[in-house]
Design an enzyme around this catalytic site. Sequence first.
Site, mmCIF file in Angstrom:
data_model
loop_
_atom_site.group_PDB
_atom_site.id
_atom_site.type_symbol
_atom_site.label_atom_id
_atom_site.label_comp_id
_atom_site.label_asym_id
_atom_site.label_seq_id
_atom_site.Cartn_x
_atom_site.Cartn_y
_atom_site.Cartn_z
ATOM 1 N N GLY A 247 24.381 -22.496 -49.184
ATOM 2 C CA GLY A 247 25.098 -22.540 -47.810
ATOM 3 C C GLY A 247 24.278 -22.116 -46.891
ATOM 4 O O GLY A 247 24.684 -22.269 -45.573
ATOM 5 N N GLU A 289 22.618 -20.750 -55.264
ATOM 6 C CA GLU A 289 22.083 -22.257 -55.347
ATOM 7 C C GLU A 289 21.480 -22.749 -53.889
ATOM 8 O O GLU A 289 22.073 -23.710 -53.454
ATOM 9 C CB GLU A 289 23.303 -22.822 -55.759
ATOM 10 C CG GLU A 289 23.752 -22.833 -57.069
ATOM 11 C CD GLU A 289 25.054 -23.604 -57.539
ATOM 12 O OE1 GLU A 289 25.546 -24.284 -56.648
ATOM 13 O OE2 GLU A 289 25.121 -23.955 -58.566
ATOM 14 N N GLY A 291 19.584 -25.075 -51.178
ATOM 15 C CA GLY A 291 19.199 -25.958 -51.099
ATOM 16 C C GLY A 291 18.273 -26.330 -49.840
ATOM 17 O O GLY A 291 16.987 -26.122 -49.771
ATOM 18 N N ARG A 329 21.794 -37.909 -40.365
ATOM 19 C CA ARG A 329 22.491 -36.288 -40.174
ATOM 20 C C ARG A 329 23.068 -36.557 -38.551
ATOM 21 O O ARG A 329 24.207 -35.971 -38.440
ATOM 22 C CB ARG A 329 21.704 -35.281 -40.344
ATOM 23 C CG ARG A 329 21.399 -35.093 -41.859
ATOM 24 C CD ARG A 329 20.976 -33.793 -42.216
ATOM 25 N NE ARG A 329 21.776 -32.786 -42.147
ATOM 26 C CZ ARG A 329 21.945 -32.002 -41.092
ATOM 27 N NH1 ARG A 329 21.263 -31.801 -40.188
ATOM 28 N NH2 ARG A 329 22.950 -31.088 -41.189
ATOM 29 N N TYR A 333 27.011 -36.131 -38.689
ATOM 30 C CA TYR A 333 27.331 -34.947 -38.285
ATOM 31 C C TYR A 333 27.099 -34.492 -36.811
ATOM 32 O O TYR A 333 27.215 -33.157 -36.531
ATOM 33 C CB TYR A 333 26.746 -33.901 -39.137
ATOM 34 C CG TYR A 333 26.705 -33.996 -40.687
ATOM 35 C CD1 TYR A 333 27.866 -34.185 -41.466
ATOM 36 C CD2 TYR A 333 25.279 -33.925 -41.157
ATOM 37 C CE1 TYR A 333 27.489 -34.609 -42.868
ATOM 38 C CE2 TYR A 333 25.165 -34.410 -42.829
ATOM 39 C CZ TYR A 333 26.344 -34.681 -43.305
ATOM 40 O OH TYR A 333 26.203 -34.949 -44.670
ATOM 41 N N CYS A 360 20.403 -51.734 -36.151
ATOM 42 C CA CYS A 360 21.256 -52.322 -35.426
ATOM 43 C C CYS A 360 22.577 -51.625 -35.381
ATOM 44 O O CYS A 360 23.580 -52.052 -35.926
ATOM 45 C CB CYS A 360 21.280 -53.821 -35.932
ATOM 46 S SG CYS A 360 20.094 -54.731 -35.897
ATOM 47 N N GLU A 361 22.512 -50.596 -34.538
ATOM 48 C CA GLU A 361 23.884 -49.662 -34.812
ATOM 49 C C GLU A 361 23.780 -48.919 -33.449
ATOM 50 O O GLU A 361 22.725 -47.985 -33.119
ATOM 51 C CB GLU A 361 23.603 -48.857 -35.821
ATOM 52 C CG GLU A 361 24.805 -47.861 -36.238
ATOM 53 C CD GLU A 361 25.799 -48.666 -37.094
ATOM 54 O OE1 GLU A 361 25.411 -49.503 -37.992
ATOM 55 O OE2 GLU A 361 27.115 -48.209 -36.803
ATOM 56 N N TYR A 389 18.326 -32.850 -46.982
ATOM 57 C CA TYR A 389 19.363 -34.001 -46.529
ATOM 58 C C TYR A 389 18.824 -35.101 -45.803
ATOM 59 O O TYR A 389 19.596 -35.560 -44.784
ATOM 60 C CB TYR A 389 20.369 -33.188 -46.063
ATOM 61 C CG TYR A 389 21.067 -32.014 -46.883
ATOM 62 C CD1 TYR A 389 21.536 -32.681 -48.315
ATOM 63 C CD2 TYR A 389 21.052 -30.840 -46.867
ATOM 64 C CE1 TYR A 389 22.173 -31.539 -49.252
ATOM 65 C CE2 TYR A 389 21.638 -29.696 -47.597
ATOM 66 C CZ TYR A 389 21.942 -30.500 -49.032
ATOM 67 O OH TYR A 389 22.485 -29.491 -49.623
HETATM 68 N N1 LLP Z 1 25.939 -25.797 -54.358
HETATM 69 C C1 LLP Z 1 26.707 -26.804 -54.393
HETATM 70 C C2 LLP Z 1 27.715 -26.824 -55.435
HETATM 71 C C3 LLP Z 1 26.753 -27.673 -53.326
HETATM 72 O O1 LLP Z 1 27.538 -28.608 -53.384
HETATM 73 C C4 LLP Z 1 25.759 -27.597 -52.270
HETATM 74 C C5 LLP Z 1 25.840 -28.328 -51.178
HETATM 75 C C6 LLP Z 1 24.594 -26.492 -52.301
HETATM 76 C C7 LLP Z 1 24.729 -25.723 -53.499
HETATM 77 C C8 LLP Z 1 23.402 -26.440 -51.652
HETATM 78 O O2 LLP Z 1 23.886 -25.832 -50.373
HETATM 79 P P1 LLP Z 1 22.609 -25.560 -49.202
HETATM 80 O O3 LLP Z 1 21.954 -24.334 -49.600
HETATM 81 O O4 LLP Z 1 21.780 -26.628 -49.229
HETATM 82 O O5 LLP Z 1 23.409 -25.486 -47.820
HETATM 83 N N2 LLP Z 1 24.543 -33.522 -46.424
HETATM 84 C C9 LLP Z 1 24.886 -32.387 -45.725
HETATM 85 C C10 LLP Z 1 24.792 -31.258 -46.619
HETATM 86 C C11 LLP Z 1 25.769 -31.278 -47.827
HETATM 87 C C12 LLP Z 1 25.679 -30.107 -48.723
HETATM 88 C C13 LLP Z 1 26.579 -30.377 -50.105
HETATM 89 N N3 LLP Z 1 26.414 -29.420 -51.257
HETATM 90 C C14 LLP Z 1 24.111 -32.103 -44.628
HETATM 91 O O6 LLP Z 1 23.103 -32.970 -44.352
HETATM 92 O O7 LLP Z 1 24.198 -31.230 -43.928
#
Ligand code: LLP
Length: 431
Positions: A247, A289, A291, A329, A333, A360-361, A389
Amino acid sequence: MILSGTMQINSKQHLEIGGCDTVALAEEFGTPLFIMDEEQMRKNCRRYLQAMQENYPRGKIIYAGKAFLVLAMASLIKEEGLGLDVVSGGELYTALKAGFPPEHIFFHGNNKSRTELSEALKAKVGTIIVDSLSELKELLELSRGREQKVPIYLRIKPGIDTHTHDYIQTGQDDSKFGLGFSKAIGAVRLVLSAAPYLDLKGFHCHIGSQIFQLEPFRLAARAMVGFMAEVRSETGYVAPELDLGGGLGIRYLKNDDPPSIEKFVQVITAAVKETAKREDFPLPKLLLEPGRSISGEAGITLYRVGVIKDIPGGRSFASIDGGMTDNIRPALYQAGYEAMVANKALQQPTKKVTVAGKACESGDLLIKDIYLPPLQKNDLLAVFSTGAYCYSMASNYNRNPRPAVIFVNNGKARVVVRRESYDDLIGLDVL
Ligand code: LLP
C-alpha cells in the site's frame, strides 16, 4: 520533471534510462513502449529487505505481482530473494513457469475458483490467504480429499479508512475483501476443531493502495496484533505469523511526497513490536507485500506524438499512439501523471496541452493540462511512474495491440514482453 533511479538527461538532451537513450530505444523497439529500470527495481527490493532486516529480523517481503508480473519480473523477484503474492491462476502459472519456488508463493483473491484452489494445492504454494467462510469450507474439503496439509492465513478487515481513492481502499468494514473480526474468530474455531489438513499460520490484512499517510498503517498494525491477542483469549490459538499487505504510495506528480520505504517499514514494525509488548503476545513472523513501491517509479512509457489540435478558444490536444489501453489509471481513478518530451528534454515547457489517447472514448485523456515544450508530430513523450498497474491492467480495446516491455540496465536493453501483433489479436478468434 521527476527523474528517478537511473533516469537522466544525456548530452544530446535526450532522456536516458538504464544508460540507454530513449530516442534510440523508440527507434529500435517502436512505441508505445514500456521501459523498466531494472536497477531501480532491484534497489527497491533490497531497500525493503534491508529495512526489514534492521527493524524486524523475523520479517519477510513479498512482491505483489498484480502491480506488474511477467516471466522476467518473477525471475527478478526470485533473484532478489523476495516472496511473491499472486491473485489468480494466471499469475500463479506465470510464477511457476518462471521457476519461482512455490513455497514462497502466497495466493490471494476474494473469489478463487475451485480450479484455482486445486491448482494452488497441486503446486504446493507456501500459503493460501483465505478470504471468506465459503472459501474456507471449500479448502477444507479439497485438503481433506487430497490428504494434503495446506498452510493458510485468514484475511481480516481491520476497519481502517485510508485517504486514497475509493476504488483502491480495501480495509474498511464494508469492503468486499476479507472477514470482519467476529466472523474471523468463528473461522478460527472452525479450523481448529474441524479442519485437520488446514494449517492456520496467522492473519492477513491490506488496507489500500497509493497511501501517503503512515498513520493508517500504524493503526492497522495495532488493530491486527490486538485482534491476535483477542483470538488467543477467545480460543487459545496463538498466531505465529502476520501479513500486513502493501500500500505504500509512490511519486506520480512533482509535489507528491510519499514516505520512504525505510520509514514505512520502521513505522509498521514499531507498531507491531509495541502492541505485541503491550498485549504480552509473542512477536509474530511479519510479512509485507509491496507492489507499486517496487516497480512503479522504475517504469516509464514512451509514446510517439501524432495529431496536434489547437481548438480556438479551447484546449490544445496532443494525441499519442497509446492511452487508456496501456494506462487505464487516469480514466479509472483520475490519476495524474508527469511527462517529458524525451527528444527535447531541456526545452522550456511553455505550452499547455492535454495529452489524448487514441481510443474511441472521450475520457481517454492521459494527462490534462500539462506544460510541455511546443510539440511536433513524431516527438517522443515519456510518461513517468508507469511501472505498476499499467501493463498489468492493459487491454486490447479498439483492437490495439499491447505494447512491448523492455528491461534496461547498464546501457543494455532486452525485450521481456514482445509487442503484440495483429495475429496475436485474432489468435483466439474462431470463425
Ligand atoms: N497485497 C494485497 C492483498 C493487495 O490487494 C495489494 C493491492 C497489494 C498487496 C499491493 O499493494 P501496493 O503496494 O501495490 O499498493 N489498480 C490500482 C491498485 C490496486 C491495488 C490492489 N491491491 C491502481 O492502479 O492504483
